[in-house]
Scaffold this motif. Structure first.
Motif, PDB file in Angstrom:
ATOM      1  N   GLU A 174     -11.814 -11.052  -5.766  1.00 32.01           N
ATOM      2  CA  GLU A 174     -11.013 -11.632  -7.068  1.00 32.01           C
ATOM      3  C   GLU A 174     -10.006 -10.493  -7.698  1.00 32.01           C
ATOM      4  N   ARG A 175     -10.552  -9.387  -7.687  1.00 33.97           N
ATOM      5  CA  ARG A 175      -9.712  -8.272  -8.243  1.00 33.97           C
ATOM      6  C   ARG A 175      -8.598  -7.747  -7.283  1.00 33.97           C
ATOM      7  N   PHE A 176      -8.983  -7.790  -5.845  1.00 34.38           N
ATOM      8  CA  PHE A 176      -8.022  -7.676  -4.972  1.00 34.38           C
ATOM      9  C   PHE A 176      -6.996  -8.677  -4.891  1.00 34.38           C
ATOM     10  N   PHE A 177      -6.976  -9.729  -5.019  1.00 38.84           N
ATOM     11  CA  PHE A 177      -6.376 -10.814  -4.807  1.00 38.84           C
ATOM     12  C   PHE A 177      -5.313 -11.036  -6.175  1.00 38.84           C
ATOM     13  N   ASN A 178      -5.743 -10.403  -7.387  1.00 34.26           N
ATOM     14  CA  ASN A 178      -5.153 -10.605  -8.577  1.00 34.26           C
ATOM     15  C   ASN A 178      -4.431  -9.626  -9.211  1.00 34.26           C
ATOM     16  N   SER A 179      -4.075  -8.680  -8.223  1.00 30.34           N
ATOM     17  CA  SER A 179      -3.616  -7.379  -8.849  1.00 30.34           C
ATOM     18  C   SER A 179      -2.144  -7.470  -8.334  1.00 30.34           C
ATOM     19  N   GLN A 180      -1.304  -6.271  -8.688  1.00 33.29           N
ATOM     20  CA  GLN A 180      -0.012  -6.179  -8.490  1.00 33.29           C
ATOM     21  C   GLN A 180       0.468  -5.966  -7.046  1.00 33.29           C
ATOM     22  N   LYS A 181       1.340  -5.300  -6.512  1.00 32.06           N
ATOM     23  CA  LYS A 181       1.922  -5.099  -5.186  1.00 32.06           C
ATOM     24  C   LYS A 181       0.672  -4.297  -4.509  1.00 32.06           C
ATOM     25  N   GLY A 182       0.693  -4.487  -3.036  1.00 34.34           N
ATOM     26  CA  GLY A 182       0.011  -3.707  -2.280  1.00 34.34           C
ATOM     27  C   GLY A 182      -0.007  -3.921  -0.976  1.00 34.34           C
ATOM     28  N   PHE A 183      -0.093  -2.809  -0.169  1.00 29.38           N
ATOM     29  CA  PHE A 183       0.215  -2.888   1.391  1.00 29.38           C
ATOM     30  C   PHE A 183      -0.710  -1.794   1.879  1.00 29.38           C
ATOM     31  N   TYR A 184      -1.553  -2.442   3.220  1.00 32.14           N
ATOM     32  CA  TYR A 184      -2.632  -1.615   3.742  1.00 32.14           C
ATOM     33  C   TYR A 184      -2.507  -1.929   5.071  1.00 32.14           C
ATOM     34  N   THR A 185      -2.855  -0.898   5.887  1.00 29.90           N
ATOM     35  CA  THR A 185      -3.009  -1.121   7.383  1.00 29.90           C
ATOM     36  C   THR A 185      -4.289  -0.552   7.819  1.00 29.90           C
ATOM     37  N   TRP A 186      -4.757  -1.335   8.944  1.00 31.15           N
ATOM     38  CA  TRP A 186      -5.966  -0.861   9.499  1.00 31.15           C
ATOM     39  C   TRP A 186      -5.760  -0.771  11.030  1.00 31.15           C
ATOM     40  N   LEU A 187      -6.426   0.199  11.793  1.00 33.35           N
ATOM     41  CA  LEU A 187      -6.201   0.138  13.166  1.00 33.35           C
ATOM     42  C   LEU A 187      -7.011  -1.072  13.836  1.00 33.35           C
ATOM     43  N   ASP A 188      -7.419  -0.718  15.052  1.00 35.87           N
ATOM     44  CA  ASP A 188      -8.099  -1.732  15.807  1.00 35.87           C
ATOM     45  C   ASP A 188      -9.790  -2.099  15.313  1.00 35.87           C
ATOM     46  N   ILE A 189     -10.031  -2.502  14.089  1.00 34.57           N
ATOM     47  CA  ILE A 189     -11.085  -2.566  13.763  1.00 34.57           C
ATOM     48  C   ILE A 189     -12.068  -3.982  13.928  1.00 34.57           C
ATOM     49  N   ALA A 190     -11.567  -4.653  14.408  1.00 34.43           N
ATOM     50  CA  ALA A 190     -12.183  -6.078  14.775  1.00 34.43           C
ATOM     51  C   ALA A 190     -12.381  -6.627  16.234  1.00 34.43           C
ATOM     52  N   ASN A 287      -0.620   8.803  -1.064  1.00 30.19           N
ATOM     53  CA  ASN A 287      -0.045   7.281  -0.776  1.00 30.19           C
ATOM     54  C   ASN A 287      -0.232   7.053   0.582  1.00 30.19           C
ATOM     55  N   PHE A 288      -0.202   7.834   1.584  1.00 28.43           N
ATOM     56  CA  PHE A 288      -0.427   7.701   2.919  1.00 28.43           C
ATOM     57  C   PHE A 288      -1.931   7.213   3.086  1.00 28.43           C
ATOM     58  N   LYS A 289      -2.958   8.096   2.313  1.00 30.48           N
ATOM     59  CA  LYS A 289      -4.310   7.512   2.497  1.00 30.48           C
ATOM     60  C   LYS A 289      -4.642   6.138   1.725  1.00 30.48           C
ATOM     61  N   THR A 290      -3.842   5.932   0.841  1.00 29.70           N
ATOM     62  CA  THR A 290      -4.034   4.491   0.138  1.00 29.70           C
ATOM     63  C   THR A 290      -3.509   3.518   1.181  1.00 29.70           C
ATOM     64  N   VAL A 291      -2.565   3.749   1.881  1.00 29.55           N
ATOM     65  CA  VAL A 291      -2.164   2.455   2.758  1.00 29.55           C
ATOM     66  C   VAL A 291      -2.903   2.631   4.301  1.00 29.55           C
ATOM     67  N   PHE A 292      -3.256   3.674   4.596  1.00 30.04           N
ATOM     68  CA  PHE A 292      -4.148   3.637   5.937  1.00 30.04           C
ATOM     69  C   PHE A 292      -5.401   4.027   6.074  1.00 30.04           C
ATOM     70  N   GLY A 293      -5.684   4.610   4.930  1.00 31.23           N
ATOM     71  CA  GLY A 293      -7.433   4.906   4.834  1.00 31.23           C
ATOM     72  C   GLY A 293      -7.689   6.091   5.617  1.00 31.23           C
ATOM     73  N   PHE A 294      -6.737   6.940   6.081  1.00 31.12           N
ATOM     74  CA  PHE A 294      -6.620   8.257   6.540  1.00 31.12           C
ATOM     75  C   PHE A 294      -5.723   9.254   5.953  1.00 31.12           C
ATOM     76  N   SER A 295      -5.946  10.490   6.157  1.00 33.16           N
ATOM     77  CA  SER A 295      -5.171  11.564   5.736  1.00 33.16           C
ATOM     78  C   SER A 295      -4.064  11.479   6.890  1.00 33.16           C
ATOM     79  N   MET A 296      -2.805  12.092   6.735  1.00 33.06           N
ATOM     80  CA  MET A 296      -1.892  12.158   7.657  1.00 33.06           C
ATOM     81  C   MET A 296      -2.567  12.855   9.019  1.00 33.06           C
ATOM     82  N   LEU A 297      -3.128  14.026   8.815  1.00 33.27           N
ATOM     83  CA  LEU A 297      -3.733  14.655   9.943  1.00 33.27           C
ATOM     84  C   LEU A 297      -4.849  13.684  10.663  1.00 33.27           C
ATOM     85  N   GLN A 298      -5.689  13.081   9.903  1.00 29.73           N
ATOM     86  CA  GLN A 298      -6.748  12.237  10.560  1.00 29.73           C
ATOM     87  C   GLN A 298      -6.157  11.247  11.200  1.00 29.73           C
ATOM     88  N   TYR A 299      -4.948  10.698  10.833  1.00 25.47           N
ATOM     89  CA  TYR A 299      -4.228   9.473  11.562  1.00 25.47           C
ATOM     90  C   TYR A 299      -3.651  10.117  12.755  1.00 25.47           C
TER      91      TYR A 299
END
Length: 352
Positions: A174-190, A287-299
């Motif tokens: 509910e909180r996720f869908f009711n907030s402001q802007k947002g962009f997120y990326t996951w790799l092959d998780i499913a 910001n990179f970790k917010t979008v990708f869930g990884f640090s740039m080095l981890q990514y």
């Protein structure tokens, strides 16, 4: 930007070459607004009876099949083959409602050059999720081809159909869908998503059964949504629900482009990437970790591990050479990293 100004915007920015990428801006307020804006382009052919748009030009060729499953709920399948480097930019007009969330599942293949041998075809798979009024920049490299599914859900449909307690602790979605802007990326998780998406492709390609296939589309599209949410809570990004500015998202996209372009080298370093992107290292790192869930080095490391995994599966390239290709100083360091990530030695993985 109003709809009346859109044609002028297209004329000014369509296929503008910037940083070796040709730009393709498109309206993203809703699937219908996006379709209407694309159909007006001179490079697009539209067949409304088959619900498909087709293009074959000097920059890319491809198709987009679109279906309205029910009010506020669409699925669009886009198949692309890139002839030039392209930058697709989602933008918004002010004279239409901006209330659609977009969940995208993409599978792209690209040719990996091998000395004294034929190129190896490898896959790059990812999920992206972005919220209304979030201007997303996506870089596509020439020579790649593949497909992606965009599931578009407006706020009213989400309210009726997405229940947070089905996927996670009550209140998080509910909180996720009711907030402001947002962009997120996951790799092959499913893992199940590949089979589900193949079923969706077959349904969409049955052009003579469009009216009959709505329930099949709904069933399998809901399966794809469920597969995503069942696998997307390993990190806290959905729960944290951090919102950045559109400029921040654009800078993160440029940083990712630099990392992917230099995977075969040692990590460029946060300071170097931030300097090229023209922002502060600390801000870009967060910001990179917010979008990708990884640090740039981890990514950088994760993408190299996924590359190594595919090279072991799909080629006869020696492990020592794969270590060099993926930026490791020695085969022993590569072997240790691979075992840590996948739980077995590269040699054992290849045999299996």
């Amino acid at each position: 930007m109003t709809t009346n100004n859109w044609a002028k915007h297209i004329q000014k920015f369509l296929f503008l070459l910037k940083d070796d990428f040709f730009e393709l801006p498109y309206l993203s307020n809703s699937p219908q607004v996006m379709l209407d804006s694309l159909i007006k382009l001179p490079i697009i052919k539209h067949d409304s009876s088959k619900q498909i748009i087709i293009t074959d030009n000097a920059f890319w060729n491809g198709t987009m099949r679109y279906r309205t499953i029910e009010d506020g709920f669409w699925i669009l399948e886009t198949k692309l083959e890139l002839i030039e480097n392209m930058l697709a930019k989602a933008v918004y007009t002010q004279d239409h409602t901006k209330d659609y969330y977009i969940l995208s599942f993409s599978v792209f293949e690209y040719r990996f050059p091998v000395k004294d041998s034929e190129d190896i075809v490898l896959l790059s798979t990812c999920w992206t999720f972005y919220k209304p009024d979030t201007e997303v920049a996506t870089y596509f490299y020439k020579g790649t081809k593949g497909k992606f599914f965009n599931i578009a859900m407006n706020k009213q449909w989400v309210e009726r159909n997405i229940k947070s307690d089905k996927f996670c602790k009550k209140g998080i979605l509910e909180r996720f869908f009711n907030s402001q802007k947002g962009f997120y990326t996951w790799l092959d998780i499913a893992p199940k998503a590949h089979n589900i998406s193949n079923k969706l492709s077959k349904i969409l390609e049955a052009e003579d059964e469009i009216e009959l296939n709505t329930e099949k589309l709904r069933k399998n599209t809901m399966k794809l949504i469920t597969e995503f949410f069942n696998n997307s809570f390993e990190d806290s990004r959905i729960e944290d629900n951090t919102s950045l500015s559109n400029l921040d998202y654009y800078n993160v996209a440029k940083a990712e482009k630099m990392i992917l372009h230099n995977l075969h080298l040692n990590f460029l370093g946060i300071e170097k990437i931030a300097e090229e992107v023209n922002t502060s290292a600390t801000k870009l790192k967060n910001n990179f970790k917010t979008v990708f869930g990884f640090s740039m080095l981890q990514y950088h490391k994760e993408k190299n591990m996924l590359l190594a995994k595919q090279l072991l599966q799909n080629s006869e390239i020696e492990i020592q050479v794969i270590a060099v290709i993926t930026g490791f100083e020695s085969a022993s360091k590569f072997t240790a990293a691979f075992k840590k990530r996948f739980g077995e030695l590269p040699s054992v993985f290849r045999e299996n």
